[in-house]
Design a protein around this motif. Structure first.
Motif, PDB file in Angstrom:
ATOM      1  N   LYS A 154      14.546   1.552  27.395  1.00 27.26           N
ATOM      2  CA  LYS A 154      14.094   1.699  26.008  1.00 27.26           C
ATOM      3  C   LYS A 154      12.795   0.948  25.748  1.00 27.26           C
ATOM      4  O   LYS A 154      12.036   1.294  24.833  1.00 27.26           O
ATOM      5  N   GLU A 155      12.530  -0.100  26.533  1.00 28.57           N
ATOM      6  CA  GLU A 155      11.339  -0.932  26.322  1.00 28.57           C
ATOM      7  C   GLU A 155      10.118  -0.432  27.093  1.00 28.57           C
ATOM      8  O   GLU A 155       9.025  -0.967  26.929  1.00 28.57           O
ATOM      9  N   THR A 199      19.841   0.506  30.476  1.00 28.22           N
ATOM     10  CA  THR A 199      19.566   1.239  29.237  1.00 28.22           C
ATOM     11  C   THR A 199      18.620   0.444  28.338  1.00 28.22           C
ATOM     12  O   THR A 199      17.660   0.998  27.776  1.00 28.22           O
ATOM     13  N   LYS A 200      18.869  -0.865  28.213  1.00 26.98           N
ATOM     14  CA  LYS A 200      17.995  -1.729  27.398  1.00 26.98           C
ATOM     15  C   LYS A 200      16.576  -1.759  27.947  1.00 26.98           C
ATOM     16  O   LYS A 200      15.587  -1.706  27.198  1.00 26.98           O
ATOM     17  N   ARG A 243       6.583   5.692  27.845  1.00 31.70           N
ATOM     18  CA  ARG A 243       6.913   7.005  28.399  1.00 31.70           C
ATOM     19  C   ARG A 243       5.842   7.462  29.393  1.00 31.70           C
ATOM     20  O   ARG A 243       6.142   8.190  30.345  1.00 31.70           O
ATOM     21  N   SER A 261      14.850   9.288  33.328  1.00 31.20           N
ATOM     22  CA  SER A 261      13.691   8.421  33.565  1.00 31.20           C
ATOM     23  C   SER A 261      12.550   9.037  34.369  1.00 31.20           C
ATOM     24  O   SER A 261      11.481   8.446  34.454  1.00 31.20           O
TER      25      SER A 261
END
Length: 380
Positions: A166-167, A162-163, A170, A192
């Motif tokens: 987020k980085e 998850t971490k 897109r 994803s």
């Protein structure tokens, strides 16, 4: 659609024909689609994502942190890096492998030089570097690969994953490869991937045709005796799978005491010792690898002749991946599963899932008893 430079490298590696997953996945990946690949162990998944990534590097701007491959175990990460190097090094592709068990500061120094195109990492160590390594980020990432996704999610990497997600930008391409499509993997897909194409080249629990599978029904207290007997009978290199790290160490010590060239492999070993154990087995310096399920997936060692399930795996998927360590690349292989009075229900589940009843492995009981005296002395 693979370009000429890469075809020359493939020819130099003497790869004569693509595997089923490569035939299905590579054209889709080269056309710009996100891909979900479902394939059995040993199916050639690594090249299915490595070739499109390397071709994209050759066709466009080759910048640092161009692609990221996430995989569940250190051994698999190292093996994926080796395949990227075999395919990409002649073309100038640079890689870095970020796994636990190796010095994090040394990895951070290499990362700071920003010279690598492809990062191969386990989720926990990559999340640590994103949090702690100054100047390291993945904002320019073009490709994300989630390899063995079902196992990543089963190994409690969800928080790290998850971490990491987020980085990531897109605007990227994503390839997800998994042996099975679980609910967790489906959830990860929705989070994803964009409009992915699903490619499936095998049944849920399939094993290759050249694998001869057997079972051996024995009393639990005589497992060591039967193991010694089988290793005397079988020729070639062998992986012995155990359920726990303690058991792997114990069995390896016993086999050495009995004169076999055995080496253990499990998750509690220091990383340099794990690499050394694998290298000895790969180089045939040790004929027997005694391992937990850390060795059940992804490890591509073509010369494995036999797999012995000393302890029956806790679920069917692990059984399929274990026996998939032999009969690779078109070679024949043999597996024998020890079934004790405590394993009957679990073993019946295995037979139901793979859709076949395995034959009994024939043994000479008198010979087992004779060997038992020798094994008993070593145990005590």
């Amino acid at each position: 659609g693979v370009n000429e430079a890469l075809c020359d490298v493939i020819a130099s590696l003497q790869w004569r024909a693509p595997t089923a997953i490569q035939v299905e996945a590579i054209p889709l990946a080269l056309s710009g689609r996100d891909v979900i690949g479902l394939a059995e162990t040993g199916s050639g998944k690594t090249a299915a994502f490595a070739l499109p990534i390397i071709q994209a590097l050759l066709d466009g701007e080759a910048h640092p942190n161009f692609a990221l491959v996430l995989t569940p175990t250190r051994e698999l990460a190292i093996q994926i890096q080796e395949q990227f190097q075999a395919l990409g090094k002649p073309l100038g592709v640079r890689t870095i492998c970020l796994v636990g068990g190796l010095h994090k500061t040394d990895q951070a120094i290499v990362l700071s030089k920003r010279q690598h195109h492809v990062i191969i990492a386990t989720p926990g160590r990559l999340a640590d570097h994103l949090a702690d390594t100054k100047g390291f980020d993945l904002r320019r990432l073009r490709f994300l690969v989630l390899d063995e996704a079902d196992r990543i999610l089963n190994m409690d990497f969800e928080d790290s994953l998850t971490k990491i997600l987020k980085e990531l930008p897109r605007d990227r391409r994503t390839f997800l490869f998994s042996a099975t499509m679980t609910k967790k993997v489906a959830k990860l897909q929705r989070a994803s991937l964009r409009d992915p194409v699903k490619v499936e080249v095998s049944g849920k629990y399939s094993t290759v045709d050249k694998l001869s599978q057997y079972y051996l029904f024995i009393p639990a207290k005589l497992k060591d005796h039967y193991l010694a007997y089988l290793l005397h009978q079988l020729s070639g290199s062998t992986i012995v799978f155990t359920h726990t790290r303690l058991q792997a160490s114990r069995v390896a010590l016993l086999l050495r005491a009995l004169g076999f060239s055995a080496v253990p492999l499990h998750g509690q070993m220091a990383q340099n010792k794990r690499i050394a154990a694998l290298n000895k087995f790969r180089a045939r310096d040790r004929g027997i690898l005694v391992a937990t399920d850390v060795a059940s997936r992804g490890l591509d060692i073509p010369h494995v002749d036999n797999v012995l399930n000393f302890d029956l795996s806790s679920n069917v998927k692990d059984y399929v991946h274990r026996v998939g360590r032999t009969a690779r690349a078109g070679r024949p292989g043999k597996s024998v599963t020890f079934v004790t009075q405590y394993d009957v229900m679990l073993y019946m589940e295995v037979e139901r899932a793979i859709g076949k009843k395995l034959p009994l492995y024939e043994v000479n009981r008198d010979e087992v008893v004779r060997l038992g005296d020798q094994v008993g002395v070593r145990i005590h």
